[in-house]
Design a protein around this motif. Structure first.
Motif, PDB file in Angstrom:
ATOM      1  N   THR A 149      37.366  59.180 113.907  1.00 39.49           N
ATOM      2  CA  THR A 149      35.989  58.728 114.110  1.00 39.49           C
ATOM      3  C   THR A 149      35.936  57.497 115.005  1.00 39.49           C
ATOM      4  OG1 THR A 149      35.367  59.575 111.925  1.00 39.49           O
ATOM      5  CG2 THR A 149      33.902  57.948 112.921  1.00 39.49           C
ATOM      6  N   ILE A 150      36.798  56.531 114.717  1.00 38.45           N
ATOM      7  CA  ILE A 150      36.816  55.284 115.473  1.00 38.45           C
ATOM      8  C   ILE A 150      37.222  55.530 116.929  1.00 38.45           C
ATOM      9  CG2 ILE A 150      38.006  53.049 115.690  1.00 38.45           C
ATOM     10  CD1 ILE A 150      38.171  53.066 112.596  1.00 38.45           C
ATOM     11  N   ASN A 151      38.116  56.486 117.138  1.00 39.72           N
ATOM     12  CA  ASN A 151      38.636  56.754 118.481  1.00 39.72           C
ATOM     13  C   ASN A 151      38.140  58.091 119.030  1.00 39.72           C
ATOM     14  OD1 ASN A 151      40.805  54.478 118.866  1.00 39.72           O
ATOM     15  ND2 ASN A 151      41.132  55.267 116.788  1.00 39.72           N
ATOM     16  N   GLN A 152      36.922  58.428 118.710  1.00 40.36           N
ATOM     17  CA  GLN A 152      36.390  59.742 119.057  1.00 40.36           C
ATOM     18  C   GLN A 152      36.400  60.024 120.551  1.00 40.36           C
ATOM     19  OE1 GLN A 152      31.814  59.553 118.783  1.00 40.36           O
ATOM     20  NE2 GLN A 152      32.494  57.955 117.374  1.00 40.36           N
ATOM     21  N   TRP A 153      36.280  58.978 121.367  1.00 42.64           N
ATOM     22  CA  TRP A 153      36.227  59.194 122.817  1.00 42.64           C
ATOM     23  C   TRP A 153      37.573  59.653 123.395  1.00 42.64           C
ATOM     24  CZ3 TRP A 153      35.253  54.554 120.354  1.00 42.64           C
ATOM     25  CH2 TRP A 153      36.310  53.639 120.330  1.00 42.64           C
ATOM     26  N   ASN A 154      38.631  59.586 122.597  1.00 41.17           N
ATOM     27  CA  ASN A 154      39.945  60.032 123.064  1.00 41.17           C
ATOM     28  C   ASN A 154      40.148  61.537 122.900  1.00 41.17           C
ATOM     29  OD1 ASN A 154      40.711  57.428 123.747  1.00 41.17           O
ATOM     30  ND2 ASN A 154      41.615  57.020 121.744  1.00 41.17           N
ATOM     31  N   THR A 187      33.850  63.311 111.011  1.00 41.60           N
ATOM     32  CA  THR A 187      34.573  63.877 112.155  1.00 41.60           C
ATOM     33  C   THR A 187      33.980  65.213 112.576  1.00 41.60           C
ATOM     34  OG1 THR A 187      36.221  64.949 110.714  1.00 41.60           O
ATOM     35  CG2 THR A 187      36.707  62.724 111.471  1.00 41.60           C
ATOM     36  N   GLN A 188      33.614  66.048 111.605  1.00 44.85           N
ATOM     37  CA  GLN A 188      33.051  67.344 111.955  1.00 44.85           C
ATOM     38  C   GLN A 188      31.666  67.204 112.576  1.00 44.85           C
ATOM     39  OE1 GLN A 188      34.862  70.289 111.781  1.00 44.85           O
ATOM     40  NE2 GLN A 188      36.404  68.701 111.451  1.00 44.85           N
ATOM     41  N   ALA A 189      30.914  66.213 112.143  1.00 46.82           N
ATOM     42  CA  ALA A 189      29.595  65.980 112.740  1.00 46.82           C
ATOM     43  C   ALA A 189      29.728  65.534 114.194  1.00 46.82           C
ATOM     44  CB  ALA A 189      28.832  64.931 111.937  1.00 46.82           C
ATOM     45  N   GLU A 198      21.166  63.239 109.883  1.00 46.06           N
ATOM     46  CA  GLU A 198      21.075  63.757 108.524  1.00 46.06           C
ATOM     47  C   GLU A 198      21.082  65.288 108.516  1.00 46.06           C
ATOM     48  OE1 GLU A 198      16.761  62.666 109.691  1.00 46.06           O
ATOM     49  OE2 GLU A 198      18.825  62.046 110.136  1.00 46.06           O
ATOM     50  N   PHE A 199      20.447  65.907 109.520  1.00 50.15           N
ATOM     51  CA  PHE A 199      20.436  67.365 109.596  1.00 50.15           C
ATOM     52  C   PHE A 199      21.806  67.897 110.026  1.00 50.15           C
ATOM     53  CE2 PHE A 199      15.945  66.363 109.784  1.00 50.15           C
ATOM     54  CZ  PHE A 199      15.377  67.355 109.003  1.00 50.15           C
ATOM     55  N   THR A 200      22.482  67.162 110.909  1.00 53.98           N
ATOM     56  CA  THR A 200      23.839  67.557 111.311  1.00 53.98           C
ATOM     57  C   THR A 200      24.779  67.484 110.126  1.00 53.98           C
ATOM     58  OG1 THR A 200      23.440  66.700 113.543  1.00 53.98           O
ATOM     59  CG2 THR A 200      25.734  67.074 112.903  1.00 53.98           C
ATOM     60  N   TYR A 201      24.720  66.395 109.354  1.00 55.08           N
ATOM     61  CA  TYR A 201      25.555  66.264 108.156  1.00 55.08           C
ATOM     62  C   TYR A 201      25.272  67.400 107.170  1.00 55.08           C
ATOM     63  CZ  TYR A 201      27.026  61.477 109.386  1.00 55.08           C
ATOM     64  OH  TYR A 201      27.575  60.383 109.988  1.00 55.08           O
ATOM     65  N   TYR A 202      24.004  67.722 107.007  1.00 50.30           N
ATOM     66  CA  TYR A 202      23.622  68.807 106.093  1.00 50.30           C
ATOM     67  C   TYR A 202      24.307  70.117 106.504  1.00 50.30           C
ATOM     68  CZ  TYR A 202      20.644  72.068 103.500  1.00 50.30           C
ATOM     69  OH  TYR A 202      20.188  73.062 102.678  1.00 50.30           O
ATOM     70  N   ASP A 203      24.287  70.419 107.789  1.00 47.32           N
ATOM     71  CA  ASP A 203      24.914  71.653 108.277  1.00 47.32           C
ATOM     72  C   ASP A 203      26.428  71.627 108.077  1.00 47.32           C
ATOM     73  OD1 ASP A 203      22.454  72.629 109.050  1.00 47.32           O
ATOM     74  OD2 ASP A 203      22.647  71.963 111.128  1.00 47.32           O
ATOM     75  N   VAL A 204      27.063  70.484 108.342  1.00 48.39           N
ATOM     76  CA  VAL A 204      28.518  70.357 108.178  1.00 48.39           C
ATOM     77  C   VAL A 204      28.908  70.575 106.719  1.00 48.39           C
ATOM     78  CG1 VAL A 204      30.456  68.740 108.237  1.00 48.39           C
ATOM     79  CG2 VAL A 204      28.887  68.863 110.179  1.00 48.39           C
ATOM     80  N   ILE A 205      28.184  69.949 105.816  1.00 50.51           N
ATOM     81  CA  ILE A 205      28.500  70.073 104.389  1.00 50.51           C
ATOM     82  C   ILE A 205      28.403  71.523 103.937  1.00 50.51           C
ATOM     83  CG2 ILE A 205      27.697  69.478 102.068  1.00 50.51           C
ATOM     84  CD1 ILE A 205      26.854  66.732 103.271  1.00 50.51           C
ATOM     85  N   ASN A 206      27.353  72.213 104.357  1.00 50.14           N
ATOM     86  CA  ASN A 206      27.192  73.605 103.961  1.00 50.14           C
ATOM     87  C   ASN A 206      28.235  74.516 104.591  1.00 50.14           C
ATOM     88  OD1 ASN A 206      24.744  74.215 102.175  1.00 50.14           O
ATOM     89  ND2 ASN A 206      23.912  72.740 103.627  1.00 50.14           N
ATOM     90  N   LYS A 207      28.747  74.143 105.744  1.00 53.27           N
ATOM     91  CA  LYS A 207      29.754  74.961 106.428  1.00 53.27           C
ATOM     92  C   LYS A 207      31.137  74.798 105.818  1.00 53.27           C
ATOM     93  CE  LYS A 207      31.916  75.733 110.950  1.00 53.27           C
ATOM     94  NZ  LYS A 207      31.938  75.347 112.390  1.00 53.27           N
ATOM     95  N   HIS A 208      31.501  73.575 105.426  1.00 54.35           N
ATOM     96  CA  HIS A 208      32.891  73.288 105.059  1.00 54.35           C
ATOM     97  C   HIS A 208      33.137  73.089 103.562  1.00 54.35           C
ATOM     98  CE1 HIS A 208      34.528  72.854 109.139  1.00 54.35           C
ATOM     99  NE2 HIS A 208      33.356  72.321 109.467  1.00 54.35           N
ATOM    100  N   PHE A 209      32.088  72.989 102.768  1.00 54.87           N
ATOM    101  CA  PHE A 209      32.286  72.723 101.347  1.00 54.87           C
ATOM    102  C   PHE A 209      31.608  73.783 100.499  1.00 54.87           C
ATOM    103  CE2 PHE A 209      32.828  68.703 103.497  1.00 54.87           C
ATOM    104  CZ  PHE A 209      33.938  68.155 102.862  1.00 54.87           C
ATOM    105  N   THR A 210      32.112  73.936  99.283  1.00 56.63           N
ATOM    106  CA  THR A 210      31.576  74.950  98.384  1.00 56.63           C
ATOM    107  C   THR A 210      31.366  74.363  96.987  1.00 56.63           C
ATOM    108  OG1 THR A 210      33.803  75.682  97.754  1.00 56.63           O
ATOM    109  CG2 THR A 210      32.749  76.815  99.605  1.00 56.63           C
TER     110      THR A 210
END
Length: 467
Positions: A205-210, A252-254, A265-277
Motif C-alpha cells: 500500500t505504501i509503495n503502490q506506485w512501484n 491492496t485489492q482496492a 467505500e463502494f470499492t471496499y464493499y466490492d472487494v470484501i464481497n469478492k474476496h471474503f466469505t
C-alpha cells in the motif's frame, strides 16, 4: 479514541453476563506518578481503546479485579512507559516493575506468569510487536508500528520482507520448549503470523506506485504473504492482528482493481464481497458500514445496509449496527429512498438502484387492504398514462402468501412492476405503520413531491421526467 475512567483500589470491568472474574495486583518501585492505566481494544470496528486509571495505594501497590469474557492483550501504561501482557480467563497475576526501567525489571508471578515473562522478553527484543502503532484508513481503520512503517517507506521490497520474515522466524522459534499455555501459544502464534503478513501488505500500500495494477492484485499470492494463513477464519475475528491484516488486504485489492466512482467505500464493499466469505465477510462489512456512518458516507448505507441487515445471519453484527446506527438511520422522507431488492412475480430480483435516472412511483399495498385495492381500481387510467410518460411504477405487496398475492393481481389491474416482501422488512425500512403508502422518487434516487395544490398530476410528473 480513548475513554478514561478514574477508579479505586478495587475495580470490576464488566464485558458480559458470562464474564469471568480475574484478580490482579500491581506493585511499582520508584513510581513517576500516583497512578497507572490499563487499556484494551474495546471496539475492533474502529480500533477504539477502553482505558481505566488505577491509583497506587500504600507501598505503591494496587489490587483489583477485572471481569473478562475472552482471552486478550492488555496494555499497562505508567508515565511514558508502556508494556503489554496477556490475560487468560484462568489467570491470577501479580505484576512488579521498577518505573526507572520498566521492561528490564518487569516480572510476573501467579498463574499465567510464565506466558507474560516470556512476552516481556519478546517486547525487550522486538519492541515493534507491542509498542504503540499508527496507520489509518478511515473506512477500515487499523493501527501499526510506526517505526516499521517508516522502514517500509525507505527499504526495498526484498529488504523489508526479509526483515519481517527473520523477525517472525525468531519470535516463533523462541516459543519452543518454554512451557507456554495452549491458549497463549495459539494467540501469540496468530499475533506474530498475522502481524507479519499485515506489515507486508501495508508495504504494498505504501509503495503502490512501484507496482502496476495487475502485479499489485496478485502480489500477495506470488510473494506468499498469506501462505498457511486463512483470511476467512471466523474464529479470529476478535483478534486485533487478524483484523488489521485482512483490512490491509482490502487496501491492496482496492488499489489494484476497478474503482467505483461513487467513492472508496463502494470499492471496499466490492472487494470484501469478492474476496471474503461467511462471518469474516459480514464482520468486515459491519466495520465498513459503521465507519462509513462515522465519516458521513451515507450513500453506501442507503444502497446496501437494508439488504445486509435482512440477509446477515449473525445477530451480534446486527445488534451492534442497530445500537450505533439505528437512530441516525431512521427513515428520512426528505433524503435518499432506502435501497431494496425484492422478487417480482416471476421470481427475478429487482433492485431500486436499477432505476437510477428514472422517476419512480412506489406503491405499498396488501391483499387484505381494501383501500389499497380500491386505489388501484380508481387510478388505473392515470397509472397507465404515467407509464407512457416514462414513469416507473413499482407496486410492493407485504403479503406472506404468494398464492394470495398472485390471485389478487390476476383480477385487480396493477400496471407496473409487482414485487413482494414476505418478511415485511420493507415496512421497517420505509417506516410504514399503515397502508396504503405512496412515494415519488426522482432520477437521483431521492424522495420528491408534487407541488401543493397541483391540479394536473400528469403534467407535474412529466416535468419530473424531463428535468
Amino acid at each position: 479514541m480513548t475513554r478514561f475512567l478514574t477508579i479505586l483500589v478495587l475495580f470490576i470491568v464488566t464485558h458480559s453476563a458470562t464474564a469471568k472474574e480475574i484478580r490482579f495486583s500491581v506493585r511499582i518501585d520508584n513510581p513517576v506518578a500516583e497512578y497507572f492505566s490499563l487499556s484494551f481494544t474495546d471496539n475492533l470496528y474502529n480500533d477504539e481503546e477502553r482505558s481505566f486509571r488505577f491509583t497506587l495505594k500504600s507501598e505503591n501497590e494496587s489490587h483489583f479485579l477485572i471481569n473478562m469474557d475472552a482471552a486478550s492483550m492488555v496494555k499497562l501504561q505508567h508515565g511514558e512507559q508502556v508494556f503489554w501482557f496477556f490475560v487468560d480467563l484462568d489467570d491470577k497475576l501479580q505484576i512488579h516493575f521498577d518505573a526507572t526501567n520498566m521492561l528490564e525489571t518487569l516480572n510476573f508471578r501467579g498463574y499465567g506468569a510464565q506466558n507474560n515473562n516470556f512476552l516481556a522478553r519478546l517486547q525487550r527484543d522486538f519492541p515493534g510487536i507491542t509498542i504503540p502503532r499508527y496507520f489509518s484508513r478511515e473506512l477500515l481503520p487499523t493501527i501499526w508500528d510506526a517505526e516499521m512503517l517508516g522502514k517500509a517507506d525507505s527499504m526495498s521490497e526484498s529488504e523489508f520482507f526479509n526483515l519481517i520474515d527473520e523477525q517472525r522466524r525468531t519470535q516463533l522459534s523462541r516459543m519452543n520448549g518454554i512451557g507456554l499455555t495452549t491458549v497463549f501459544s495459539v494467540y501469540l502464534r496468530n499475533r506474530i503470523n498475522y502481524h507479519a503478513a499485515g506489515l507486508k501488505l501495508l508495504y504494498l500500500t505504501i509503495n503502490q506506485w512501484n507496482y502496476d495494477a495487475a502485479t499489485l492484485s496478485t502480489k500477495y499470492k506470488t510473494a506468499g504473504i498469506l501462505t498457511g494463513l486463512n483470511k476467512n477464519d471466523s474464529h479470529l475475528i476478535e483478534h486485533p492482528d487478524f483484523v488489521a491484516c485482512i483490512s490491509a488486504f482490502v487496501y491492496t485489492q482496492a488499489l489494484s482493481g476497478p474503482k467505483d466512482l461513487r467513492g472508496d467505500e463502494f470499492t471496499y464493499y466490492d472487494v470484501i464481497n469478492k474476496h471474503f466469505t461467511g462471518k469474516v465477510r459480514d464482520f468486515l462489512l459491519t466495520k465498513l458500514f459503521f465507519n462509513a456512518f462515522r465519516f458521513g458516507k451515507q450513500d453506501l448505507l442507503t444502497e446496501y445496509y437494508p439488504n445486509f441487515r435482512k440477509d446477515c445471519p449473525y445477530q451480534e453484527f446486527k445488534v451492534f449496527l442497530d445500537q450505533n446506527l439505528g437512530v441516525s438511520l431512521a427513515f428520512d422522507d426528505d433524503g435518499p429512498a432506502p435501497a431494496f431488492s425484492l422478487p417480482d412475480e416471476y421470481g427475478q430480483e429487482i433492485s431500486l438502484s436499477g432505476f437510477r435516472g428514472k422517476v419512480v412511483y412506489l406503491s405499498f399495498w396488501a391483499t387484505w387492504c381494501k383501500p389499497c385495492l380500491e386505489g388501484f381500481e380508481k387510478s388505473r387510467y392515470i397509472r397507465e398514462e404515467l407509464q407512457k410518460k416514462g414513469v416507473v411504477l413499482i407496486n410492493i405487496s407485504v403479503d406472506r402468501s404468494l398464492a394470495t398475492w398472485q390471485e389478487t393481481m390476476s383480477r385487480v389491474p396493477m400496471p407496473g412492476i409487482n414485487l413482494i416482501s414476505q418478511d415485511n422488512e420493507i415496512l421497517r425500512i420505509y417506516d410504514i405503520s399503515s397502508l396504503p403508502v405512496y412515494h415519488i422518487i426522482d432520477k437521483n434516487g431521492n424522495f420528491t413531491y408534487l407541488p401543493e395544490g397541483a391540479r394536473n398530476v400528469l403534467e407535474e410528473f412529466e416535468r419530473l421526467v424531463n428535468e
